[in-house]
Design an enzyme around this catalytic site. Structure first.
Site, PDB file in Angstrom:
ATOM      1  CG  HIS A  68      47.055  65.751  55.320  1.00 52.28           C
ATOM      2  ND1 HIS A  68      47.235  65.819  54.409  1.00 52.28           N
ATOM      3  CD2 HIS A  68      48.561  65.866  55.138  1.00 52.28           C
ATOM      4  CE1 HIS A  68      47.728  65.911  53.197  1.00 52.28           C
ATOM      5  NE2 HIS A  68      48.725  66.039  53.895  1.00 52.28           N
ATOM      6  CE  LYS A  71      46.956  69.688  54.968  1.00 52.17           C
ATOM      7  NZ  LYS A  71      47.793  70.975  55.148  1.00 52.17           N
TER       8      LYS A  71
HETATM    9  P1  NAD Z   1      53.311  74.424  63.048  1.00 55.30           P
HETATM   10  O1  NAD Z   1      51.498  74.695  63.874  1.00 55.30           O
HETATM   11  O2  NAD Z   1      53.691  73.276  64.445  1.00 55.30           O
HETATM   12  O3  NAD Z   1      54.215  75.370  63.203  1.00 55.30           O
HETATM   13  C1  NAD Z   1      54.048  76.255  62.571  1.00 55.30           C
HETATM   14  C2  NAD Z   1      54.522  77.193  63.251  1.00 55.30           C
HETATM   15  O4  NAD Z   1      54.826  78.742  63.573  1.00 55.30           O
HETATM   16  C3  NAD Z   1      54.238  77.472  65.340  1.00 55.30           C
HETATM   17  O5  NAD Z   1      55.319  77.403  65.999  1.00 55.30           O
HETATM   18  C4  NAD Z   1      53.412  78.921  65.028  1.00 55.30           C
HETATM   19  O6  NAD Z   1      53.533  79.729  66.812  1.00 55.30           O
HETATM   20  C5  NAD Z   1      54.728  79.753  64.142  1.00 55.30           C
HETATM   21  N1  NAD Z   1      54.727  81.314  63.837  1.00 55.30           N
HETATM   22  C6  NAD Z   1      53.287  81.534  63.927  1.00 55.30           C
HETATM   23  N2  NAD Z   1      53.395  83.177  63.491  1.00 55.30           N
HETATM   24  C7  NAD Z   1      54.938  83.568  64.066  1.00 55.30           C
HETATM   25  C8  NAD Z   1      55.472  84.164  63.403  1.00 55.30           C
HETATM   26  N3  NAD Z   1      54.700  85.606  62.865  1.00 55.30           N
HETATM   27  N4  NAD Z   1      56.285  84.154  63.347  1.00 55.30           N
HETATM   28  C9  NAD Z   1      57.669  82.905  63.858  1.00 55.30           C
HETATM   29  N5  NAD Z   1      56.486  82.353  63.755  1.00 55.30           N
HETATM   30  C10 NAD Z   1      55.582  81.986  63.879  1.00 55.30           C
HETATM   31  O7  NAD Z   1      52.466  74.173  61.714  1.00 55.30           O
HETATM   32  P2  NAD Z   1      53.293  73.056  61.143  1.00 55.30           P
HETATM   33  O8  NAD Z   1      52.615  71.974  61.136  1.00 55.30           O
HETATM   34  O9  NAD Z   1      55.171  73.445  60.750  1.00 55.30           O
HETATM   35  O10 NAD Z   1      53.281  73.946  59.469  1.00 55.30           O
HETATM   36  C11 NAD Z   1      53.467  74.501  59.077  1.00 55.30           C
HETATM   37  C12 NAD Z   1      52.776  74.590  57.108  1.00 55.30           C
HETATM   38  O11 NAD Z   1      53.635  74.257  56.344  1.00 55.30           O
HETATM   39  C13 NAD Z   1      51.123  74.445  57.328  1.00 55.30           C
HETATM   40  O12 NAD Z   1      50.536  75.482  56.924  1.00 55.30           O
HETATM   41  C14 NAD Z   1      51.655  73.042  56.421  1.00 55.30           C
HETATM   42  O13 NAD Z   1      50.123  72.973  55.479  1.00 55.30           O
HETATM   43  C15 NAD Z   1      52.696  73.640  55.721  1.00 55.30           C
HETATM   44  N6  NAD Z   1      53.965  72.370  55.714  1.00 55.30           N
HETATM   45  C16 NAD Z   1      54.065  72.280  53.931  1.00 55.30           C
HETATM   46  C17 NAD Z   1      54.996  71.307  53.635  1.00 55.30           C
HETATM   47  C18 NAD Z   1      55.996  71.307  52.155  1.00 55.30           C
HETATM   48  O14 NAD Z   1      55.944  70.249  51.578  1.00 55.30           O
HETATM   49  N7  NAD Z   1      55.452  73.038  51.609  1.00 55.30           N
HETATM   50  C19 NAD Z   1      54.650  70.121  54.945  1.00 55.30           C
HETATM   51  C20 NAD Z   1      54.706  70.061  56.033  1.00 55.30           C
HETATM   52  C21 NAD Z   1      53.521  71.053  55.709  1.00 55.30           C
END
Ligand code: NAD
Length: 271
Positions: A158, A162
């Site tokens: 990744h 990450k």
């Molecule tokens: P990221 O850090 O870019 O985004 C997370 C967002 O959540 C940030 O903008 C942050 O400010 C916000 N946030 C934090 N606390 C909050 C709150 N209390 N209320 C509202 N927003 C809040 O991260 P990302 O790359 O988008 O990944 C997020 C998660 O999704 C990770 O755990 C990642 O591993 C997971 N993910 C899962 C899949 C899937 O298919 N299931 C795919 C990609 C990523």
């Protein structure tokens, strides 16, 4: 005529959140009903569509999670474990469906989601793509067909941002392989090899994590036997596949009874 499904996006300025705002806006049958960010975030007050690069959609980013959940039929959450658990509780109280994509959840977090799913629909998947959901099903099948003569190793790569390892998808693939062999992953999991490790223990399921650049997500399950090797690989080229899966799950959740569902159920891959 059925009304458009109202979908709220948590963490809408995040990498996945922006992608979800774009997908929900593009798909037929749904619209963005609200979008939140963490208190103090620089994007608060800005339009969620502007932030995600598609132009104004009339949905300002707020920090009001309760309103987000109350106004939505389903909420999509790709944030962090604590945030996802708190939204599971809000969704349980409001009867709003939760599509939870966050990875790195502890056993306690998983229990919290399970408890919340007694009262509302929760779709939980460490990887929401069609391809990985199929890879999970294939991994379980192949692991069940091959005995311990074939060693199972799972390799993932990744991007450099990450924060958890092995990836949630790799662990999910490990669970699938363990299920195929009728063992518990916790009994056979090997996530670290360093120094003088001695030979490989028969039956263990090994993990290796690579981090670098902007790789969206590569996963390979290796079945390695004497003189031959089978490798099942999935490579994600864009995050859009995860967001599209989440929107599909949100649309699917309409009218379903409370429960904790996987993407296998959403895509009809269940036996
Ligand atoms: P990221 O850090 O870019 O985004 C997370 C967002 O959540 C940030 O903008 C942050 O400010 C916000 N946030 C934090 N606390 C909050 C709150 N209390 N209320 C509202 N927003 C809040 O991260 P990302 O790359 O988008 O990944 C997020 C998660 O999704 C990770 O755990 C990642 O591993 C997971 N993910 C899962 C899949 C899937 O298919 N299931 C795919 C990609 C990523």
């Amino acid at each position: 005529m059925v009304d458009d499904m109202k979908i709220g996006i948590v963490g809408a300025a995040g990498r996945m959140g922006q992608m979800c705002v774009r997908q929900v806006s593009e798909w037929q049958g749904c619209s963005v009903s609200g979008a939140t960010e963490v208190s103090g975030h620089s994007a608060l007050g800005h339009d969620a569509g502007e932030v995600s690069g598609i132009g104004n959609i009339g949905v300002p980013l707020t920090a009001d999670s309760e309103k987000l959940v109350a106004d939505a039929d389903a909420v999509i959450d790709f944030t962090s474990p604590a945030v996802t658990v708190s939204h599971a509780n809000l969704c349980m109280r409001a009867g709003t469906a939760l599509i939870a994509g966050t990875t790195g959840l502890s056993d306690g977090d998983e229990v919290a989601l399970l408890e919340a799913s007694a009262k509302t629909v929760i779709v939980r998947a460490p990887n929401m793509s069609v391809g990985v959901t199929l890879l999970l099903a294939l991994t379980e099948r192949v692991a069940g067909m091959l005995d311990d003569e074939f060693d199972i190793e799972i390799v993932e790569m990744h991007h450099r941002h990450k924060v958890d390892a092995p990836s949630g998808t790799a662990l999910g693939l490990g669970e699938a392989a363990a299920a195929g062999r009728s063992v518990r992953l916790s009994d056979v999991k090997k996530t670290i090899r360093d120094g003088h490790t001695g030979p490989r223990t028969s039956g263990e399921i090994g993990f290796a994590s690579l981090r670098g650049g902007d790789v969206v997500g590569d996963h390979t399950v290796v079945f390695s036997g004497a003189g031959e090797r089978i490798e099942l690989t999935h490579k994600a080229a864009s995050r859009v596949i995860f967001a599209a899966g989440a929107v599909r799950a949100a649309l699917w959740s309409r009218g379903k009874p409370p429960g904790l569902y996987s993407m296998k159920a959403v895509l009809g891959f269940e036996d």
